[in-house]
Design a protein around this motif. Structure first.
Motif, PDB file in Angstrom:
ATOM      1  N   GLY A 288     -17.728 -38.073 -21.546  1.00  0.00           N
ATOM      2  CA  GLY A 288     -18.074 -36.660 -21.389  1.00  0.00           C
ATOM      3  C   GLY A 288     -18.452 -35.976 -22.683  1.00  0.00           C
ATOM      4  O   GLY A 288     -19.065 -34.899 -22.677  1.00  0.00           O
ATOM      5  N   TYR A 289     -18.105 -36.592 -23.816  1.00  0.00           N
ATOM      6  CA  TYR A 289     -18.431 -36.021 -25.126  1.00  0.00           C
ATOM      7  C   TYR A 289     -19.476 -36.850 -25.870  1.00  0.00           C
ATOM      8  O   TYR A 289     -19.606 -36.736 -27.087  1.00  0.00           O
ATOM      9  N   LEU A 290     -20.210 -37.671 -25.130  1.00  0.00           N
ATOM     10  CA  LEU A 290     -21.274 -38.479 -25.718  1.00  0.00           C
ATOM     11  C   LEU A 290     -22.636 -37.905 -25.338  1.00  0.00           C
ATOM     12  O   LEU A 290     -22.775 -37.228 -24.320  1.00  0.00           O
ATOM     13  N   ALA A 291     -23.641 -38.199 -26.137  1.00  0.00           N
ATOM     14  CA  ALA A 291     -25.019 -37.813 -25.830  1.00  0.00           C
ATOM     15  C   ALA A 291     -25.947 -38.886 -26.359  1.00  0.00           C
ATOM     16  O   ALA A 291     -25.584 -39.662 -27.257  1.00  0.00           O
ATOM     17  N   SER A 292     -27.158 -38.933 -25.821  1.00  0.00           N
ATOM     18  CA  SER A 292     -28.109 -39.973 -26.214  1.00  0.00           C
ATOM     19  C   SER A 292     -28.874 -39.617 -27.480  1.00  0.00           C
ATOM     20  O   SER A 292     -29.677 -40.409 -27.954  1.00  0.00           O
TER      21      SER A 292
ATOM     22  N   TYR B 292     -24.118 -41.114 -29.171  1.00  0.00           N
ATOM     23  CA  TYR B 292     -23.519 -40.446 -30.328  1.00  0.00           C
ATOM     24  C   TYR B 292     -22.369 -39.541 -29.900  1.00  0.00           C
ATOM     25  O   TYR B 292     -22.400 -38.928 -28.829  1.00  0.00           O
ATOM     26  N   VAL B 293     -21.371 -39.443 -30.768  1.00  0.00           N
ATOM     27  CA  VAL B 293     -20.178 -38.643 -30.481  1.00  0.00           C
ATOM     28  C   VAL B 293     -20.456 -37.181 -30.808  1.00  0.00           C
ATOM     29  O   VAL B 293     -20.812 -36.837 -31.940  1.00  0.00           O
ATOM     30  N   HIS B 294     -20.290 -36.326 -29.805  1.00  0.00           N
ATOM     31  CA  HIS B 294     -20.473 -34.887 -29.992  1.00  0.00           C
ATOM     32  C   HIS B 294     -19.170 -34.123 -29.802  1.00  0.00           C
ATOM     33  O   HIS B 294     -19.176 -32.918 -29.589  1.00  0.00           O
ATOM     34  N   ALA B 295     -18.054 -34.828 -29.876  1.00  0.00           N
ATOM     35  CA  ALA B 295     -16.743 -34.184 -29.798  1.00  0.00           C
ATOM     36  C   ALA B 295     -16.413 -33.564 -31.143  1.00  0.00           C
ATOM     37  O   ALA B 295     -16.553 -34.217 -32.191  1.00  0.00           O
ATOM     38  N   HIS B 296     -15.959 -32.331 -31.109  1.00  0.00           N
ATOM     39  CA  HIS B 296     -15.713 -31.548 -32.319  1.00  0.00           C
ATOM     40  C   HIS B 296     -14.807 -32.270 -33.312  1.00  0.00           C
ATOM     41  O   HIS B 296     -15.096 -32.320 -34.508  1.00  0.00           O
ATOM     42  N   PHE B 297     -13.720 -32.841 -32.813  1.00  0.00           N
ATOM     43  CA  PHE B 297     -12.761 -33.504 -33.699  1.00  0.00           C
ATOM     44  C   PHE B 297     -12.735 -35.013 -33.505  1.00  0.00           C
ATOM     45  O   PHE B 297     -11.739 -35.676 -33.793  1.00  0.00           O
ATOM     46  N   GLY B 298     -13.826 -35.582 -32.987  1.00  0.00           N
ATOM     47  CA  GLY B 298     -13.898 -37.013 -32.791  1.00  0.00           C
ATOM     48  C   GLY B 298     -13.344 -37.433 -31.441  1.00  0.00           C
ATOM     49  O   GLY B 298     -12.829 -36.614 -30.671  1.00  0.00           O
TER      50      GLY B 298
ATOM     51  N   PHE C 137     -25.026 -28.654 -17.492  1.00  0.00           N
ATOM     52  CA  PHE C 137     -24.171 -27.570 -17.984  1.00  0.00           C
ATOM     53  C   PHE C 137     -23.059 -28.136 -18.869  1.00  0.00           C
ATOM     54  O   PHE C 137     -22.792 -27.618 -19.957  1.00  0.00           O
ATOM     55  N   SER C 138     -22.413 -29.208 -18.409  1.00  0.00           N
ATOM     56  CA  SER C 138     -21.315 -29.808 -19.183  1.00  0.00           C
ATOM     57  C   SER C 138     -21.804 -30.345 -20.523  1.00  0.00           C
ATOM     58  O   SER C 138     -21.154 -30.166 -21.558  1.00  0.00           O
ATOM     59  N   GLN C 139     -22.959 -31.024 -20.513  1.00  0.00           N
ATOM     60  CA  GLN C 139     -23.506 -31.563 -21.753  1.00  0.00           C
ATOM     61  C   GLN C 139     -23.849 -30.451 -22.736  1.00  0.00           C
ATOM     62  O   GLN C 139     -23.580 -30.559 -23.934  1.00  0.00           O
ATOM     63  N   ALA C 140     -24.453 -29.374 -22.228  1.00  0.00           N
ATOM     64  CA  ALA C 140     -24.802 -28.247 -23.087  1.00  0.00           C
ATOM     65  C   ALA C 140     -23.552 -27.639 -23.713  1.00  0.00           C
ATOM     66  O   ALA C 140     -23.532 -27.318 -24.911  1.00  0.00           O
ATOM     67  N   LEU C 141     -22.502 -27.500 -22.922  1.00  0.00           N
ATOM     68  CA  LEU C 141     -21.248 -26.944 -23.426  1.00  0.00           C
ATOM     69  C   LEU C 141     -20.665 -27.817 -24.528  1.00  0.00           C
ATOM     70  O   LEU C 141     -20.293 -27.323 -25.604  1.00  0.00           O
ATOM     71  N   VAL C 142     -20.600 -29.102 -24.290  1.00  0.00           N
ATOM     72  CA  VAL C 142     -20.022 -30.039 -25.258  1.00  0.00           C
ATOM     73  C   VAL C 142     -20.834 -30.077 -26.547  1.00  0.00           C
ATOM     74  O   VAL C 142     -20.300 -29.956 -27.654  1.00  0.00           O
ATOM     75  N   VAL C 143     -22.137 -30.242 -26.401  1.00  0.00           N
ATOM     76  CA  VAL C 143     -23.010 -30.410 -27.569  1.00  0.00           C
ATOM     77  C   VAL C 143     -23.105 -29.135 -28.394  1.00  0.00           C
ATOM     78  O   VAL C 143     -22.964 -29.161 -29.622  1.00  0.00           O
ATOM     79  N   LEU C 144     -23.331 -28.007 -27.743  1.00  0.00           N
ATOM     80  CA  LEU C 144     -23.647 -26.780 -28.487  1.00  0.00           C
ATOM     81  C   LEU C 144     -22.429 -26.064 -29.044  1.00  0.00           C
ATOM     82  O   LEU C 144     -22.532 -25.378 -30.060  1.00  0.00           O
TER      83      LEU C 144
END
Length: 255
Positions: free
Chosen positions: A117-121, A46-52, A197-204
């Protein structure tokens, strides 16, 4: 007599040689290579980038743009990236948000490359939390199940605490909420095995500031903490810090 003893010794020696089994072959397992990704082929992410996220024709940030995957959109992994395709998407002081270009397809079966880098499971949170539950606590339930009941924090007039509680999770994570006279603080203590750390930053940062248009991100060179805030609202901000095997995420909101 001597001849008899000699024959007996020879017989025992011959028997021992017949019974002795060859030493078992020792098989040395080759160490497994560490995976450079958190996903597999055919997996949904899933895309977790703020602006896509930009969808590109080839695995290159300068490649032709063929579309955009919106925040929360599901994509299917078509092929894993090469390990040497590392790309740095953001640099904040000494911190670098790195990742790879992965081939995906969207709901229209359109194939393209996207920066992982802006994706998550796990999906983004689009629904309202249960009653009497903070949104981050509701969010963490998508990562791990709660462990036990909430631990209530008693009021503390000296520290200005009105009320609060902690909730532990089975993965070792913890959510804490503290309500002060002048605002509220929320903490997520996340095992790095659950989110890096990177995933937490991107997602949250997208999770907390999903409607913000002007996000600012800075790194404190001394504490190594990363601060994120909406420049239109200086009274709310996030702080990210890595301590041992935990990523500590603090959300601060002042009245």
């Amino acid at each position: 007599m001597r001849q008899s003893i000699l024959l007996l010794l020879l017989s025992v020696l011959a028997f021992s040689c017949r019974e002795k089994k060859p030493a078992p072959e020792v098989v040395v397992e080759q160490p497994k290579k560490a995976s450079t990704t958190f996903y597999e082929v055919n997996q949904k992410v899933y895309v977790h980038a703020h602006f896509g996220l930009s969808l590109r024709k080839s695995p290159d940030p300068k490649a032709e743009k063929v579309g955009v995957a919106q925040y929360g959109e599901a994509l299917e992994i078509v092929a894993l990236p090469e390990a040497d395709q590392t790309y740095v998407a953001e640099t904040v002081d000494e911190f670098q948000l790195k990742g790879h270009w992965v081939k995906v397809k969207n709901a229209d079966q359109k194939e393209a490359y996207v920066f992982d880098g802006y994706l998550a499971s796990f999906p983004t949170i689009e629904e309202e939390p249960e009653e009497d539950m903070a949104l981050p606590e509701w969010f963490y339930m998508t990562l791990s199940k709660p462990k036990g009941e909430r631990e209530i924090t008693p009021p503390n007039e000296k520290e200005g605490i009105v009320e609060g509680y902690k909730q532990a999770y089975q993965d070792g994570g913890e959510f804490e909420l503290i309500l002060y006279n002048g605002g509220v603080t929320q903490f997520l203590r996340i095992p790095t095995s659950t989110l890096s750390f990177s995933q937490a930053l991107v997602v949250l940062r997208s999770f907390y500031f999903s409607n913000a248009k002007n996000l600012k991100i800075v790194r404190n060179a001394k504490t190594k903490k990363i601060k994120v805030n909406d420049t239109d609202n200086p009274y709310e901000w996030l702080e990210f810090e890595e301590k041992g095997d935990k990523v500590i995420v603090g959300f601060y909101s002042a009245d």
